[in-house]
Design a protein around this motif. Structure first.
Motif, PDB file in Angstrom:
ATOM      1  N   MET A  26      28.886  37.913  79.274  1.00 12.93           N
ATOM      2  CA  MET A  26      28.540  39.139  79.986  1.00 12.93           C
ATOM      3  C   MET A  26      28.495  38.955  81.494  1.00 12.93           C
ATOM      4  O   MET A  26      28.588  39.921  82.243  1.00 12.93           O
ATOM      5  CB  MET A  26      27.194  39.672  79.499  1.00 12.93           C
ATOM      6  CG  MET A  26      27.198  40.075  78.040  1.00 12.93           C
ATOM      7  SD  MET A  26      25.587  40.642  77.512  1.00 12.93           S
ATOM      8  CE  MET A  26      25.855  40.833  75.752  1.00 12.93           C
ATOM      9  N   ASP A  27      28.344  37.725  81.953  1.00 17.28           N
ATOM     10  CA  ASP A  27      28.270  37.483  83.392  1.00 17.28           C
ATOM     11  C   ASP A  27      29.646  37.278  84.009  1.00 17.28           C
ATOM     12  O   ASP A  27      29.793  37.354  85.227  1.00 17.28           O
ATOM     13  CB  ASP A  27      27.403  36.250  83.678  1.00 17.28           C
ATOM     14  CG  ASP A  27      25.955  36.463  83.261  1.00 17.28           C
ATOM     15  OD1 ASP A  27      25.485  37.607  83.409  1.00 17.28           O
ATOM     16  OD2 ASP A  27      25.326  35.510  82.797  1.00 17.28           O
ATOM     17  N   GLU A  28      30.650  36.990  83.198  1.00 12.56           N
ATOM     18  CA  GLU A  28      31.959  36.642  83.741  1.00 12.56           C
ATOM     19  C   GLU A  28      33.074  37.598  83.321  1.00 12.56           C
ATOM     20  O   GLU A  28      34.092  37.693  83.984  1.00 12.56           O
ATOM     21  CB  GLU A  28      32.346  35.211  83.315  1.00 12.56           C
ATOM     22  CG  GLU A  28      31.414  34.142  83.872  1.00 12.56           C
ATOM     23  CD  GLU A  28      31.814  32.759  83.403  1.00 12.56           C
ATOM     24  OE1 GLU A  28      32.755  32.670  82.588  1.00 12.56           O
ATOM     25  OE2 GLU A  28      31.206  31.784  83.856  1.00 12.56           O
ATOM     26  N   ASP A  29      32.899  38.312  82.234  1.00  9.77           N
ATOM     27  CA  ASP A  29      33.978  39.125  81.689  1.00  9.77           C
ATOM     28  C   ASP A  29      33.866  40.584  82.111  1.00  9.77           C
ATOM     29  O   ASP A  29      32.786  41.101  82.366  1.00  9.77           O
ATOM     30  CB  ASP A  29      33.974  39.044  80.164  1.00  9.77           C
ATOM     31  CG  ASP A  29      34.405  37.685  79.671  1.00  9.77           C
ATOM     32  OD1 ASP A  29      35.575  37.525  79.317  1.00  9.77           O
ATOM     33  OD2 ASP A  29      33.560  36.775  79.668  1.00  9.77           O
ATOM     34  N   ASP A  30      35.006  41.226  82.169  1.00  4.40           N
ATOM     35  CA  ASP A  30      35.098  42.653  82.436  1.00  4.40           C
ATOM     36  C   ASP A  30      36.073  43.242  81.429  1.00  4.40           C
ATOM     37  O   ASP A  30      36.727  42.520  80.680  1.00  4.40           O
ATOM     38  CB  ASP A  30      35.565  42.903  83.871  1.00  4.40           C
ATOM     39  CG  ASP A  30      35.193  44.284  84.358  1.00  4.40           C
ATOM     40  OD1 ASP A  30      34.613  45.058  83.569  1.00  4.40           O
ATOM     41  OD2 ASP A  30      35.484  44.595  85.520  1.00  4.40           O
ATOM     42  N   TYR A  31      36.209  44.564  81.396  1.00  8.19           N
ATOM     43  CA  TYR A  31      37.034  45.172  80.369  1.00  8.19           C
ATOM     44  C   TYR A  31      37.507  46.550  80.823  1.00  8.19           C
ATOM     45  O   TYR A  31      36.905  47.199  81.679  1.00  8.19           O
ATOM     46  CB  TYR A  31      36.248  45.326  79.056  1.00  8.19           C
ATOM     47  CG  TYR A  31      35.029  46.200  79.221  1.00  8.19           C
ATOM     48  CD1 TYR A  31      35.092  47.554  78.925  1.00  8.19           C
ATOM     49  CD2 TYR A  31      33.832  45.682  79.706  1.00  8.19           C
ATOM     50  CE1 TYR A  31      34.000  48.367  79.118  1.00  8.19           C
ATOM     51  CE2 TYR A  31      32.743  46.485  79.902  1.00  8.19           C
ATOM     52  CZ  TYR A  31      32.824  47.828  79.603  1.00  8.19           C
ATOM     53  OH  TYR A  31      31.738  48.639  79.801  1.00  8.19           O
ATOM     54  N   VAL A  32      38.633  46.972  80.250  1.00  3.86           N
ATOM     55  CA  VAL A  32      39.131  48.341  80.370  1.00  3.86           C
ATOM     56  C   VAL A  32      39.421  48.814  78.951  1.00  3.86           C
ATOM     57  O   VAL A  32      40.078  48.111  78.183  1.00  3.86           O
ATOM     58  CB  VAL A  32      40.404  48.422  81.241  1.00  3.86           C
ATOM     59  CG1 VAL A  32      41.027  49.813  81.153  1.00  3.86           C
ATOM     60  CG2 VAL A  32      40.091  48.082  82.688  1.00  3.86           C
TER      61      VAL A  32
END
Length: 366
Positions: A145-151
């Motif tokens: 949760m601290d490093e990942d992002d999403y679309v």
């Protein structure tokens, strides 16, 4: 009107005419009519009738929006094709700490992402507002949760008659993988995404009726950032990168991605000297071997501050408040610009708006 008489009995309508009448009724009426007879109850669940009713519904589209950030009870509102405003009923309930925002809409189904605070999404929800039918979908993979992002994206694939959720995951700013959830299979799978190497994807996606999902991206090529539209084919499950120069001064504008005549579009709003605003519509067009943004509509200056939304029928939907008027920033109005006539309509609805999506009523099953 054709009627049939058998052995002197009372005349009755043929099945073809009956279906032609029933497919024009709203879903709420059809739900009540299921109680008339078992034949009608079974008819309304057949793929043939669902498709016929959906085709009729697409001629009278609505749009749905949220008017609050406290979304544990999804306070959604709908504006129909006759400009009637009503609350969306049968909204699902979530944990008190959870919030939800809309990923997309397709053929009467809405997809929401559910979060707790600012944490990574805990699940997704696909939901039919008029039938109340829904399915909760777990997130596809374990993430940091601290490093990942999403679309995220949601839409329908005509090629395999399936509704799908697309999840583009990024690590350290660049795409690290893509997963697809199929409603018909009820499972996730990872797909090939090598052509997204060194690509960063941003913002929410938009869905086109031709089975494509679009989002904005930047690719790092020899230490230079190249802007592009990232297109995803829902049926073939492949990505296409469309290198395109963005409209002049777009970085200084408020803008949102949209779809106009099944093409990627951008709605921009700009403040002129702090006292008025312009609204523009740019559409992506192909000319021989290159793509460019063509301005299809412009309006202004208006004594308003606007926030861009969606394209609904032949209207550009924005929210805004009148400068020096009665409305405040936290109590905005809905404004509609007619693309053909340039007419501006304002609806006296006082809320903070977000999550604008096009919508049609349907009996589509989840």
């Amino acid at each position: 009107m054709e009627q049939t008489v058998i052995n002197g009995a009372a005349p009755y309508l043929s099945e073809e005419i009956t279906i032609n009448i029933l497919k024009r009724l709203p879903v709420k009426s059809l739900i009540r009519l299921q109680c008339v007879c078992k034949h009608w109850e079974n008819l309304f669940k057949t793929p043939f009738f669902i498709a016929a009713h959906l085709c009729q519904s697409h001629q009278n589209p609505s749009f749905i929006f949220s008017h609050d950030y406290l979304l544990n009870n999804l306070p959604l509102r709908l504006l129909d094709y006759e400009m009637h405003l009503r609350d969306v009923q049968k909204a699902p309930q979530f944990d008190f700490l959870a919030s939800a925002s809309c990923v997309g809409s397709s053929n009467g189904l809405l997809c929401f992402v559910i979060r707790v605070g600012s944490r990574f999404p805990i699940s997704l929800l696909v939901w039919n507002p008029v039938t109340g039918d829904g399915r909760e979908v777990p997130i596809s993979r374990n993430v940091d949760m601290d490093e990942d992002d999403y679309v995220l994206g949601f839409g329908f694939s005509p090629l395999d008659n399936d509704y799908k959720i697309m999840a583009i995951y990024s690590k350290y700013g660049f795409v690290s993988g893509v997963d697809i959830y199929s409603l018909s299979r009820g499972s996730w799978k990872e797909i090939e995404s090598r052509n997204l190497e060194n690509v960063s994807c941003y913002w929410r996606t938009i869905y086109s009726n031709n089975g494509a999902i679009f989002t904005y991206g930047i690719k790092n090529i020899e230490d230079e950032e190249v802007e592009m539209i990232v297109s995803f084919d829902m049926g073939k499950e492949v990505f296409t990168l469309i290198m395109i120069s963005w409209p002049p001064l777009w970085r200084n504008l408020n803008f949102s991605l949209a779809v106009y005549e099944d093409k990627p579009a951008i709605i921009t709003t700009s403040v002129v000297r702090g006292s008025s605003s312009n609204v523009d519509l740019w559409v992506m067009e192909e000319d021989t071997s290159s793509w460019s943004w063509i301005k299809k509509f412009t309006s202004g200056p208006h004594p308003w501050v606007f926030k861009p939304g969606i394209i609904w029928r032949n209207e550009i939907v924005v929210s805004g408040f009148e400068i020096g008027g009665k409305t405040e920033k936290h109590e905005q109005c809905l404004c509609l610009f007619n693309i053909t006539t340039n007419e501006l309509k304002t609806l006296e609805i006082r809320h903070c708006f977000r999550d604008f999506v096009n919508y049609v009523e349907s009996f589509v099953l989840i």
